[in-house]
Design an enzyme around this catalytic site. Sequence first.
Site, PDB file in Angstrom:
ATOM      1  N   HIS B 117       0.869  -1.178   0.000  1.00 46.09           N
ATOM      2  CA  HIS B 117       0.000   0.000   0.000  1.00 46.09           C
ATOM      3  C   HIS B 117       0.911   1.236   0.000  1.00 46.09           C
ATOM      4  CE1 HIS B 117      -2.814   2.911   1.814  1.00 46.09           C
ATOM      5  NE2 HIS B 117      -3.791   2.087   1.497  1.00 46.09           N
ATOM      6  N   ASP B 194       3.110  -4.927   7.993  1.00 40.22           N
ATOM      7  CA  ASP B 194       1.863  -4.171   7.890  1.00 40.22           C
ATOM      8  C   ASP B 194       0.705  -5.168   8.014  1.00 40.22           C
ATOM      9  OD1 ASP B 194      -0.375  -2.742   7.202  1.00 40.22           O
ATOM     10  OD2 ASP B 194       0.389  -2.041   5.261  1.00 40.22           O
ATOM     11  N   GLN B 197      -4.476  -5.598   6.770  1.00 38.49           N
ATOM     12  CA  GLN B 197      -5.451  -6.496   6.162  1.00 38.49           C
ATOM     13  C   GLN B 197      -5.475  -7.862   6.837  1.00 38.49           C
ATOM     14  OE1 GLN B 197      -7.625  -5.585   3.821  1.00 38.49           O
ATOM     15  NE2 GLN B 197      -6.784  -3.549   3.498  1.00 38.49           N
ATOM     16  N   LYS B 220     -10.445  -0.985  10.335  1.00 36.80           N
ATOM     17  CA  LYS B 220     -10.685  -2.146   9.475  1.00 36.80           C
ATOM     18  C   LYS B 220     -11.125  -3.366  10.295  1.00 36.80           C
ATOM     19  CE  LYS B 220      -7.234  -0.752   6.041  1.00 36.80           C
ATOM     20  NZ  LYS B 220      -7.952  -0.030   4.993  1.00 36.80           N
ATOM     21  N   CYS B 360      -4.725   2.439  -3.740  1.00 37.76           N
ATOM     22  CA  CYS B 360      -3.518   2.969  -3.079  1.00 37.76           C
ATOM     23  C   CYS B 360      -2.333   2.034  -3.275  1.00 37.76           C
ATOM     24  CB  CYS B 360      -3.734   3.218  -1.588  1.00 37.76           C
ATOM     25  SG  CYS B 360      -4.992   4.432  -1.260  1.00 37.76           S
TER      26      CYS B 360
END
Lengths: 144, 407
Positions: B117, B194, B197, B220, B360
């Site tokens: 991202h 990261d 997700q 999220k 993104c």
Amino acid sequence: MDNLDSVYTDLIMEHSMASHNKRKLEHPDKCEMGHNPSCGDEIELEIKMNGDVIEDLAFTGHGCAISQASTSIMIDTLIGKTKEEALEIIDTFIGMIKREIKDDSELEKLEDAIAFKNVSNMPARVKCAVLAWHTIKDLLDKEK
Amino acid sequence: MNPETIRKDFKIFENRDIAYLDSGATSQRPYQVLKAVEEYYNKNNANPHRGTYDLSIDSTAEYDKARDKVAKFINAKRPEEIVFTKNATEALNLVANSYGLENLQEGDNVVISIMEHHSNLVPWQKVTKIKNAKLEYMYINRDFEITDEEINKKITDKTKIVSITEISNVLGVKTPLEKIIKRAHEVGAIVIVDGSQSVPHIKVDVQKMDADFFVFSGHKLMAPMGIGVLYGKYELLDKMTPFLMGGDMIEYVYEQETTFAKPPSKFEAGTQNIGGAVGLASAIDYLENIGMDNVEKIENELLEYAKAEMNKLDFVELYAPKTNENQIGVLSFNIKDVHPHDTATILSSCNVCVRAGDHCAQPLIRFLNLPATCRASMYIYNTKADIDRLIMALNKANDMFKKWRKA
């Protein structure tokens, strides 16, 4: 549903597939890139002036049906116009999409580009319709 | 617990008749989370760490409790390893600007993947440019995998930092974290993961994966917007200089000099988002009540169904691995010869919410040689009926564009 059909019209769809304005000019006077960073639409406009008159105008690039058709119809509308006439048409188009123009008779000068009037009902697609028009404005300003 | 029961906790579906398939962008919130936030503001709201009165002490306690909850949820060794941020983007900027700028030397490499991202990419462009270091990419093969060969080729003795997503926000594909982290540590590099997700969808254990830093956003995983998390190994956080300066991150302030607080306070300048942290803790409770194993199971079933149904549509191109074992409920696709924005507009007219664009992740979209994609991303409140609506809408979009295609 009504919204959809009033935007994805035959005229707009035919122009989105049409290629007569999608080409490179041999000796453009100026070119300008237009880009919608959030959606990835990218166009490059090329212009050839004859004195104060737009003699030729063409584009390359990719994008959705609305941005492609809007670019193509804009080119058909602006070729042969003087810079001053063109700027007036551009402002009218942007004003129409922003719903700033109340008097429909003002929109007549847009010719076929009036087909995008209902895009103003689809906020997510406004930027697709105006991309080419903002780009040509920058290009004409560069012309000074 | 089945998806139909879960869905009832999300009141937005009583107000909006939609197939919401954009949870990769932000999730919906169950009423339990919203109630926890409301209760915090109705019963315990004050500026924490400042007041000597009971209310401020209670507010501080709520904040500390939320930190404990997050630490246990991702299995951090101690709560001081959890820094609250605005979101994953701020957490990544914090690490890049604090750890990155302090530890990179000229000629060093930072390695990321082509699936990052922008928030795990642009900050590294900035710091590598400042330090004259090099930004290297691990690329994916045709089945969207980073191969062992690619890992070993890109992560070398020159590598000081590896920053990698656990799951691609565009493709829903898991990266080979275990191999990447092992290789990075072998060459003496630190690893930032990261988890934006992953944390909402799969069980995460930061100690087991041995990440040096790990980041995610609350919104999220059903928490309010504006609360995020940076996990860092305590020894690393302790050595780093703060990113933002201000109140509550200091020890002593003199006219010309300041000494800083210990982690996590030294990274939490200014009044923090306590309501957001309370909401995040409540969202974690909600997920744990369902159980992360069940969350995975529900989403796997949905992914399997969606992929099978979409594969039946010969006018749809799916950008997904052949098997589902390394994928979560995120599907990128296009209708052949139709621009994703046009597809998304027609889907929207059928009340199906998907995202269209570059998500993104412009370098990935360019690498895949696509103009953009549509993305359907699922969560625990989605049902097969949502997928059926998506399929119906895709058929409609195809019918609409068919008559002009190559006319």
